[in-house]
Design an enzyme around this catalytic site. Structure first.
Site, PDB file in Angstrom:
ATOM      1  N   TYR A  54       6.957  15.207  -7.387  1.00 12.63           N
ATOM      2  CA  TYR A  54       6.289  14.056  -8.476  1.00 12.63           C
ATOM      3  C   TYR A  54       5.764  14.740  -9.591  1.00 12.63           C
ATOM      4  CZ  TYR A  54       5.854  11.010  -4.351  1.00 12.63           C
ATOM      5  OH  TYR A  54       6.164  10.145  -3.130  1.00 12.63           O
ATOM      6  N   SER A 142      10.348  11.595   6.092  1.00 12.01           N
ATOM      7  CA  SER A 142      10.456  10.400   5.283  1.00 12.01           C
ATOM      8  C   SER A 142      11.672  10.003   5.131  1.00 12.01           C
ATOM      9  CB  SER A 142       9.737  10.760   3.916  1.00 12.01           C
ATOM     10  OG  SER A 142       9.740   9.766   3.037  1.00 12.01           O
ATOM     11  N   ASN A 143      11.813   8.692   5.133  1.00 11.91           N
ATOM     12  CA  ASN A 143      13.463   7.942   5.009  1.00 11.91           C
ATOM     13  C   ASN A 143      14.203   8.642   6.011  1.00 11.91           C
ATOM     14  OD1 ASN A 143      12.723   6.693   2.339  1.00 11.91           O
ATOM     15  ND2 ASN A 143      12.592   8.875   1.756  1.00 11.91           N
ATOM     16  N   GLN A 165       7.636   8.241   6.848  1.00 15.87           N
ATOM     17  CA  GLN A 165       7.489   7.557   5.586  1.00 15.87           C
ATOM     18  C   GLN A 165       8.636   6.834   5.165  1.00 15.87           C
ATOM     19  OE1 GLN A 165       5.988   8.649   1.176  1.00 15.87           O
ATOM     20  NE2 GLN A 165       4.585   9.289   2.544  1.00 15.87           N
ATOM     21  N   SER A 194       5.869   2.104  -1.518  1.00 17.08           N
ATOM     22  CA  SER A 194       6.114   0.921  -2.419  1.00 17.08           C
ATOM     23  C   SER A 194       5.865  -0.198  -1.667  1.00 17.08           C
ATOM     24  CB  SER A 194       7.763   0.927  -2.662  1.00 17.08           C
ATOM     25  OG  SER A 194       7.958   1.848  -3.450  1.00 17.08           O
ATOM     26  N   PRO A 195       4.606  -0.613  -1.172  1.00 12.47           N
ATOM     27  CA  PRO A 195       4.300  -1.451  -0.365  1.00 12.47           C
ATOM     28  C   PRO A 195       4.112  -2.885  -1.089  1.00 12.47           C
ATOM     29  CG  PRO A 195       2.209  -0.375  -0.563  1.00 12.47           C
ATOM     30  CD  PRO A 195       3.593   0.516  -1.047  1.00 12.47           C
ATOM     31  N   LEU A 196       4.173  -2.773  -2.432  1.00 13.30           N
ATOM     32  CA  LEU A 196       4.054  -4.145  -3.138  1.00 13.30           C
ATOM     33  C   LEU A 196       5.329  -4.135  -4.134  1.00 13.30           C
ATOM     34  CD1 LEU A 196       0.418  -3.507  -4.736  1.00 13.30           C
ATOM     35  CD2 LEU A 196       1.125  -5.146  -2.819  1.00 13.30           C
ATOM     36  N   GLU A 251      -9.363  -2.774  -5.820  1.00 14.19           N
ATOM     37  CA  GLU A 251      -8.443  -3.891  -4.929  1.00 14.19           C
ATOM     38  C   GLU A 251      -7.500  -3.412  -3.799  1.00 14.19           C
ATOM     39  OE1 GLU A 251      -6.669  -5.790  -8.270  1.00 14.19           O
ATOM     40  OE2 GLU A 251      -8.321  -6.651  -9.051  1.00 14.19           O
ATOM     41  N   ASN A 252      -6.905  -2.461  -4.057  1.00 16.82           N
ATOM     42  CA  ASN A 252      -5.888  -1.943  -2.994  1.00 16.82           C
ATOM     43  C   ASN A 252      -6.878  -1.563  -1.790  1.00 16.82           C
ATOM     44  OD1 ASN A 252      -3.848  -2.445  -4.504  1.00 16.82           O
ATOM     45  ND2 ASN A 252      -3.643  -0.272  -5.180  1.00 16.82           N
TER      46      ASN A 252
END
Length: 284
Positions: A54, A142-143, A165, A194-196, A251-252
């Protein structure tokens, strides 16, 4: 904040954490990103997920600044990129992540993607070494699909595979066909990135959005909070939404402080049916 055990470790982690994908790219946003992470932590989202990939380590540096006086409160997850997944490469990458994060131990270290360049046996051997040396507390991947999960478990020996993940959101429930049941049976925590939907969230005016809005209105919550709540209601799931805005981070973090009814859970599942196809764990 609700918690669940991390794999078979018995250690409790929050069901809602914070992602950092795309953080650390724009210096003008750095102070807001740091404040968002700190606000999330203050509201119970104490698990922070990042990766060496990242912003070429920039996200890890943002995390370091955000947690500098909060290390004992947070659970840090970071990931090694598959290009670096040789035995020596993993050891080197972990040490470099530790420097960027300004910590002396990674709580959960993941292989970011299956590698086509380096054998999984070498990667997992390095993961074992990191645990033995005290630089990493828990390891995961992950993946990964079921076959590679089983292989990773075997290569780790008596070091538990704690986490997988994977992408998981209302419009992509494909892991429910095989990956999630496998993880549930083997006591491997599912961490949903990416849960949203990463831009694929139901738009206002659609039938799906109307349902989420209606349920949210009952609890004084947004459609996004309802979506996150539904995911963690599936059990053995931690979600890691990313918010660079402090308001969104709060909010999350507060999306798990209400309980959907069984009827609401079923209605959402019906509105967002399983997609065709199966989970793809193609290598990098």
């Amino acid at each position: 904040m609700r918690t669940i055990p991390l794999g078979s470790s018995g250690e409790e982690i929050p069901v809602i954490g914070q992602g950092t994908w795309r953080m650390g790219q724009d210096p003008s946003k750095r102070s807001q990103e740091i404040e968002a992470l700190r606000q999330g932590i203050a509201h119970g989202a104490t698990l922070i997920d990042t990766a060496e990939m990242y912003a070429s380590g920039g996200a890890e540096r943002v995390v370091a600044e955000a947690i500098r006086d909060l290390r004992e409160r947070v659970f840090i997850v970071t990931k090694v990129w598959p290009d670096n997944a040789s035995y020596e490469g993993v050891l080197r990458a972990a040490r470099e992540s530790l420097k960027r994060l300004e910590i002396d131990r990674i709580d959960l270290y993941l292989l970011h993607w299956p590698s086509s360049q380096h054998p999984l046996s070498a990667t997992m051997r390095a993961m074992r070494k990191l645990v033995e040396d005290g630089l990493v507390r828990h390891v995961g991947v992950s993946n990964f699909g079921e076959r590679l999960l089983a292989e990773a478990q075997e290569e780790l020996g008596d070091v538990p595979l704690a986490c997988n993940q994977v992408v998981y959101h209302l419009r992509n429930r494909v892991i429910e066909k095989g990956v999630k049941p496998y993880c549930d049976r083997e006591r491997i925590t599912v961490m949903a990135y990416s849960p949203l939907g990463d831009g694929d969230f139901p738009r206002p005016g659609t039938r799906e959005r109307a349902l989420l809005d209606e349920i949210g209105a009952k609890y004084g919550k947004t459609a996004y909070q309802v979506a996150l709540n539904w995911l963690v209601t599936q059990g053995n799931v931690v979600v890691i939404p990313k918010a660079a805005n402090p308001k969104h981070a709060v909010e999350n973090a507060t999306a798990a402080d209400f309980q959907l009814t069984p009827e609401e859970v079923a209605a959402i599942a019906q509105a967002f049916p399983l997609p065709p196809g199966s989970f793809d764990d193609d290598m990098d």
